[in-house]
Design a protein around this motif. Structure first.
Motif, mmCIF file in Angstrom:
data_model
loop_
_atom_site.group_PDB
_atom_site.id
_atom_site.type_symbol
_atom_site.label_atom_id
_atom_site.label_comp_id
_atom_site.label_asym_id
_atom_site.label_seq_id
_atom_site.Cartn_x
_atom_site.Cartn_y
_atom_site.Cartn_z
ATOM 1 N N TRP A 68 -71.839 -34.353 115.369
ATOM 2 C CA TRP A 68 -70.529 -33.651 115.494
ATOM 3 C C TRP A 68 -69.250 -34.166 115.797
ATOM 4 C CZ3 TRP A 68 -74.107 -30.726 120.048
ATOM 5 C CH2 TRP A 68 -74.749 -30.110 119.409
ATOM 6 N N PHE A 96 -99.501 -35.089 140.013
ATOM 7 C CA PHE A 96 -98.460 -34.215 139.905
ATOM 8 C C PHE A 96 -98.975 -32.713 140.721
ATOM 9 C CE2 PHE A 96 -97.474 -37.187 136.802
ATOM 10 C CZ PHE A 96 -95.955 -37.377 136.876
ATOM 11 N N PRO A 144 -90.040 -41.462 131.328
ATOM 12 C CA PRO A 144 -90.367 -40.263 132.337
ATOM 13 C C PRO A 144 -91.237 -40.712 133.243
ATOM 14 C CG PRO A 144 -91.436 -40.203 130.077
ATOM 15 C CD PRO A 144 -90.421 -41.200 130.076
ATOM 16 N N VAL A 187 -76.254 -24.088 118.025
ATOM 17 C CA VAL A 187 -74.890 -24.635 117.657
ATOM 18 C C VAL A 187 -74.844 -25.812 116.679
ATOM 19 C CG1 VAL A 187 -72.958 -26.198 118.774
ATOM 20 C CG2 VAL A 187 -74.150 -24.389 120.255
ATOM 21 N N ARG A 238 -92.686 -27.630 135.985
ATOM 22 C CA ARG A 238 -91.393 -27.703 135.200
ATOM 23 C C ARG A 238 -90.879 -26.195 134.696
ATOM 24 N NH1 ARG A 238 -87.512 -30.383 131.886
ATOM 25 N NH2 ARG A 238 -86.114 -28.934 131.168
ATOM 26 N N GLY A 250 -78.661 -27.691 131.220
ATOM 27 C CA GLY A 250 -77.432 -26.698 130.952
ATOM 28 C C GLY A 250 -77.383 -25.582 131.858
ATOM 29 N N GLU A 298 -78.617 -21.336 123.544
ATOM 30 C CA GLU A 298 -79.760 -21.853 123.569
ATOM 31 C C GLU A 298 -80.762 -21.540 122.185
ATOM 32 O OE1 GLU A 298 -82.022 -24.174 124.973
ATOM 33 O OE2 GLU A 298 -83.359 -23.781 123.483
ATOM 34 N N LEU A 343 -90.704 -42.698 122.884
ATOM 35 C CA LEU A 343 -89.938 -42.475 124.400
ATOM 36 C C LEU A 343 -89.025 -43.789 124.194
ATOM 37 C CD1 LEU A 343 -93.080 -41.384 126.571
ATOM 38 C CD2 LEU A 343 -90.702 -40.115 125.950
ATOM 39 N N THR A 393 -87.694 -28.398 123.652
ATOM 40 C CA THR A 393 -88.055 -29.018 124.912
ATOM 41 C C THR A 393 -89.523 -29.333 125.179
ATOM 42 O OG1 THR A 393 -86.206 -27.878 125.861
ATOM 43 C CG2 THR A 393 -87.556 -29.024 127.532
ATOM 44 N N VAL A 437 -79.336 -18.981 119.875
ATOM 45 C CA VAL A 437 -78.314 -19.373 119.140
ATOM 46 C C VAL A 437 -78.116 -20.752 118.877
ATOM 47 C CG1 VAL A 437 -75.835 -19.190 119.339
ATOM 48 C CG2 VAL A 437 -77.186 -17.346 120.084
ATOM 49 N N ILE A 440 -73.764 -26.173 125.572
ATOM 50 C CA ILE A 440 -74.887 -26.352 124.521
ATOM 51 C C ILE A 440 -76.280 -26.588 125.040
ATOM 52 C CG2 ILE A 440 -75.440 -27.277 122.166
ATOM 53 C CD1 ILE A 440 -72.430 -28.006 122.052
ATOM 54 N N HIS A 465 -93.997 -32.718 135.801
ATOM 55 C CA HIS A 465 -92.978 -32.961 136.170
ATOM 56 C C HIS A 465 -92.835 -33.170 137.605
ATOM 57 C CE1 HIS A 465 -91.047 -32.333 132.322
ATOM 58 N NE2 HIS A 465 -89.734 -32.403 132.965
ATOM 59 N N ARG A 520 -91.175 -23.692 123.410
ATOM 60 C CA ARG A 520 -90.052 -24.270 123.472
ATOM 61 C C ARG A 520 -90.206 -25.501 122.745
ATOM 62 N NH1 ARG A 520 -88.323 -24.596 129.537
ATOM 63 N NH2 ARG A 520 -86.317 -25.207 128.628
ATOM 64 N N ALA A 527 -82.981 -27.146 131.521
ATOM 65 C CA ALA A 527 -82.749 -27.327 133.144
ATOM 66 C C ALA A 527 -81.488 -27.886 133.281
ATOM 67 C CB ALA A 527 -83.699 -28.599 133.802
HETATM 68 C C1 FAD Z 1 -93.093 -36.424 128.799
HETATM 69 C C2 FAD Z 1 -92.022 -36.352 129.488
HETATM 70 C C3 FAD Z 1 -92.285 -36.222 130.950
HETATM 71 C C4 FAD Z 1 -91.102 -35.910 131.893
HETATM 72 N N1 FAD Z 1 -91.355 -35.834 133.325
HETATM 73 C C5 FAD Z 1 -90.456 -35.858 134.067
HETATM 74 C C6 FAD Z 1 -90.516 -35.838 135.696
HETATM 75 O O1 FAD Z 1 -91.791 -36.032 136.036
HETATM 76 N N2 FAD Z 1 -89.539 -35.493 136.262
HETATM 77 C C7 FAD Z 1 -88.266 -35.542 136.023
HETATM 78 O O2 FAD Z 1 -87.444 -35.162 136.614
HETATM 79 N N3 FAD Z 1 -88.176 -35.379 134.618
HETATM 80 C C8 FAD Z 1 -88.999 -35.603 133.636
HETATM 81 N N4 FAD Z 1 -88.648 -35.600 132.280
HETATM 82 C C9 FAD Z 1 -87.395 -35.763 131.831
HETATM 83 C C10 FAD Z 1 -86.992 -34.279 131.884
HETATM 84 O O3 FAD Z 1 -87.797 -33.547 131.057
HETATM 85 C C11 FAD Z 1 -85.716 -34.231 131.107
HETATM 86 O O4 FAD Z 1 -84.717 -35.078 131.994
HETATM 87 C C12 FAD Z 1 -85.090 -32.715 131.053
HETATM 88 O O5 FAD Z 1 -85.888 -32.016 130.587
HETATM 89 C C13 FAD Z 1 -83.447 -32.810 130.684
HETATM 90 O O6 FAD Z 1 -82.990 -31.688 130.531
HETATM 91 P P1 FAD Z 1 -82.058 -31.322 129.598
HETATM 92 O O7 FAD Z 1 -81.561 -29.841 130.000
HETATM 93 O O8 FAD Z 1 -80.758 -32.160 129.917
HETATM 94 O O9 FAD Z 1 -82.509 -31.439 128.323
HETATM 95 P P2 FAD Z 1 -83.810 -30.560 127.600
HETATM 96 O O10 FAD Z 1 -84.764 -30.100 128.871
HETATM 97 O O11 FAD Z 1 -84.440 -31.438 126.541
HETATM 98 O O12 FAD Z 1 -83.070 -29.285 127.001
HETATM 99 C C14 FAD Z 1 -82.439 -29.459 125.870
HETATM 100 C C15 FAD Z 1 -82.216 -27.960 125.356
HETATM 101 O O13 FAD Z 1 -81.052 -27.753 124.400
HETATM 102 C C16 FAD Z 1 -81.469 -27.111 123.533
HETATM 103 N N5 FAD Z 1 -80.866 -27.380 122.073
HETATM 104 C C17 FAD Z 1 -80.856 -28.423 121.466
HETATM 105 N N6 FAD Z 1 -80.188 -28.460 120.445
HETATM 106 C C18 FAD Z 1 -79.327 -27.361 120.351
HETATM 107 C C19 FAD Z 1 -78.407 -26.659 119.663
HETATM 108 N N7 FAD Z 1 -77.781 -27.519 118.843
HETATM 109 N N8 FAD Z 1 -78.080 -25.338 119.941
HETATM 110 C C20 FAD Z 1 -78.274 -24.888 120.977
HETATM 111 N N9 FAD Z 1 -79.577 -25.359 121.886
HETATM 112 C C21 FAD Z 1 -79.790 -26.519 121.577
HETATM 113 C C22 FAD Z 1 -83.008 -27.087 123.253
HETATM 114 O O14 FAD Z 1 -83.865 -26.238 122.679
HETATM 115 C C23 FAD Z 1 -83.340 -27.469 124.829
HETATM 116 O O15 FAD Z 1 -83.583 -26.216 125.483
HETATM 117 C C24 FAD Z 1 -89.704 -35.904 131.536
HETATM 118 C C25 FAD Z 1 -89.458 -36.122 130.078
HETATM 119 C C26 FAD Z 1 -90.465 -36.179 129.124
HETATM 120 C C27 FAD Z 1 -90.345 -36.506 127.771
#
Ligand code: FAD
Length: 493
Positions: free
Chosen positions: A192, A244, A334, A143, A118, A15, A33, A304, A55, A141, A9, A62, A52, A13
């Motif tokens: 869920w 960065f 972050p 979930v 990123r 997933g 997604e 945050l 996200t 899609v 789900i 990043h 996005r 990055a």
């Molecule tokens: C302001 C900021 C700056 C950051 N800077 C850094 C950095 O410098 N370096 C670093 O390593 N990290 C950084 N981070 C953290 C990093 O962005 C996150 O750790 C990373 O995006 C996590 O990835 P993820 O795939 O777990 O979640 P996310 O990237 O949040 O992705 C979640 C995905 O799930 C999808 N989704 C959600 N619900 C559903 C659903 N019900 N059904 C289907 N799809 C769904 C969303 O659309 C999204 O695409 C930063 C975060 C923030 C907020």
């Protein structure tokens, strides 16, 4: 062995990293997604066209730490090569700094970051998966819930798939042997789980104590990036900043301050942001109009929190056949730049544990939980504790109390203030004077050594204390203007 089907789900990055890792273990993977994330022709097109809402942080700076760089290079060399071909670059710390630090910086090969935006990282991964026959990536899609039935031996809900809604074809049920929740910090996992009769999902949550603002710039043709002679990011006490370096001659600047500081919150406006970046010596040369031009507005991010979701309690998961990874499991301030590294590592840990425990969902969950607790949770705890201390120090400063005064009127020592003093007047100057301290700091910052190993090493601690003891003999080192001077400049802008 029959191939199992895994539903992931969230196609961001973490997933996508999970899909890559699980496909390498021989599984069939479907990524679901909610946003539209088309396979564009180039990273620049993705940067300009991807919307996005799921996200929003993809539009922010990043840093990709050395631990992530090294793991991508070693575990997924073909993806690593694709990143380099798209303009990402390994950034050996020893090669990017100015003369002052160059003499001090260790030449360690593993202290190499990945300079990459990123969106470029996600775009390369998206394209890489699109070429895989083992992964189906379905965007648009959403979930909406889990499918489960009780497990006879444990009584826990056994997840058997998901309920989803595709933008074009409507509601559907998708069966899975394993469901991976990579839906990010706003996951609906709690609801869920409740809907399938699982015990309540509890979380540890604490505010990070900052808002975050980012602006991207492009270097003019023929202009070299300014040398980085000092920390790439630092804390002015009232405001934190970071530079960065990215790919394609694009870099970004981030500024962060306390959400309560209404005056500084104005940096979300473009002219005010520019004035703040021009006031800080480390960022000034980067945002000089002769060197670069802004290519985006200022993106802000608030609300945050440091969050850990407690999916495994008393050695049992809340459900079988399900596990959260990435931000859905754990995320922290972050500014630490650790999120993508934690997400990537958790994805590969999940794939490894799943491969090691075929037909044993309880053993899989326990083994994965133990590894996450050992390898990843200490990074979250470290940031949570730092944020707690920083929020306290900012509160004291706002109340007119010097947060560095550690001698109490009765002669005793305030340990929190002593630690703050040791960091500001010991660790920070030691980074400019002592190669051993700098190396230890960079290894922890890049998640190569454990968070406790910096102040926990007697040798490093002794060196920091020695620098701290000379604090009255040293000219105060100014990273930037004090708060009043900055506020005056911002008002003028
Ligand atoms: C302001 C900021 C700056 C950051 N800077 C850094 C950095 O410098 N370096 C670093 O390593 N990290 C950084 N981070 C953290 C990093 O962005 C996150 O750790 C990373 O995006 C996590 O990835 P993820 O795939 O777990 O979640 P996310 O990237 O949040 O992705 C979640 C995905 O799930 C999808 N989704 C959600 N619900 C559903 C659903 N019900 N059904 C289907 N799809 C769904 C969303 O659309 C999204 O695409 C930063 C975060 C923030 C907020």
């Amino acid at each position: 062995m029959t191939r199992r089907h895994v539903v992931v789900i969230g196609g961001s990055a973490t997933g996508m990293a999970a899909a890559l890792a699980l496909a390498r273990s021989g599984e069939r993977v479907t990524v679901l997604e909610r946003d539209a994330i088309p396979v564009c022709a180039s990273a620049v097109e993705a940067f300009e066209s991807w919307q996005r809402p799921g996200t929003p942080q993809a539009r922010h700076s990043h840093a990709f730490l050395a631990r992530l760089h090294n793991s991508v290079r070693d575990r997924a060399p073909d993806f690593y090569q694709a990143l380099l071909a798209a303009g990402a670059a390994p950034l050996r710390l020893a090669e990017i700094v100015g003369d002052t630090q160059a003499a001090l910086l260790p030449a360690d090969e593993d202290l190499t970051l990945l300079a990459c935006r990123r969106i470029t990282f996600d775009w390369v991964l998206r394209r890489h998966l699109a070429a895989s026959t083992d992964v189906v990536y379905r965007d648009r899609v959403m979930v909406e819930g889990l499918e489960a039935s009780p497990d006879a031996s444990t009584g826990l809900p056994q997840v058997r798939g998901v309920r989803a809604r595709a933008a074009e074809s409507g509601a559907e049920r998708i069966a899975a042997d394993l469901v991976v929740d990579a839906s990010g910090r706003r996951t609906r996992l709690r609801e869920w789980l409740a809907a399938i009769g699982a015990a309540p999902l509890e979380s540890e949550v604490q505010p990070c104590g900052i808002f975050y603002c980012t602006r991207f710039y492009r270097l003019h043709e023929g202009v070299e990036p300014p040398p980085i002679d000092g920390p790439i990011g630092a804390d002015l006490g009232y405001m934190k900043y970071a530079i960065f370096p990215g790919d394609s001659r694009i870099f970004s600047i981030t500024l962060a301050a306390a959400p309560e500081d209404r005056e500084l919150r104005r940096v979300v406006r473009e002219r005010v942001f520019q004035a703040a970046a021009a006031a800080i010596p480390a960022t000034r040369s980067w945002v000089d109009p002769a060197v670069s031009a802004p290519i985006t507005r200022v993106h802000g991010f608030g609300d945050l929190n440091d969050t850990l979701r407690l999916f495994v309690r008393d050695d049992a998961p809340l459900a079988l056949g399900l596990f959260p990874v990435g931000d859905a499991l754990v995320h922290a301030n972050p500014l630490s730049g650790r999120g993508c590294t934690l997400g990537w590592l958790s994805a590969w840990m999940l794939a490894d544990a799943w491969a090691r425990h075929p037909g044993d969902p309880l053993g899989f969950a326990r083994a994965l939980h133990a590894e996450i607790a050992r390898e990843l949770v200490p990074w979250y705890e470290d940031m949570r504790d730092q944020d707690h201390a920083a929020i306290r120090a900012a509160g004291l400063a706002r109340a007119g109390i010097d947060p560095l005064t550690f001698e109490r009127p009765d002669g005793s020592v305030d340990p929190g203030a002593y630690l703050r003093s040791l960091i500001r007047d010991g660790l920070v100057p030691a980074l400019r004077e002592d190669a051993v301290v700098l190396r230890a700091f960079l290894r922890v910052f890049n998640m190569l050594d454990s968070p406790k190993s910096l102040l926990g090493s007697p040798d490093v601690l002794q060196r920091i204390v020695a620098v701290w003891q000379r604090r009255h003999q040293r000219e105060p080192f100014r990273l930037g203007p004090d708060r009043d001077e900055m506020a005056t400049r911002l008002r003028a802008a």
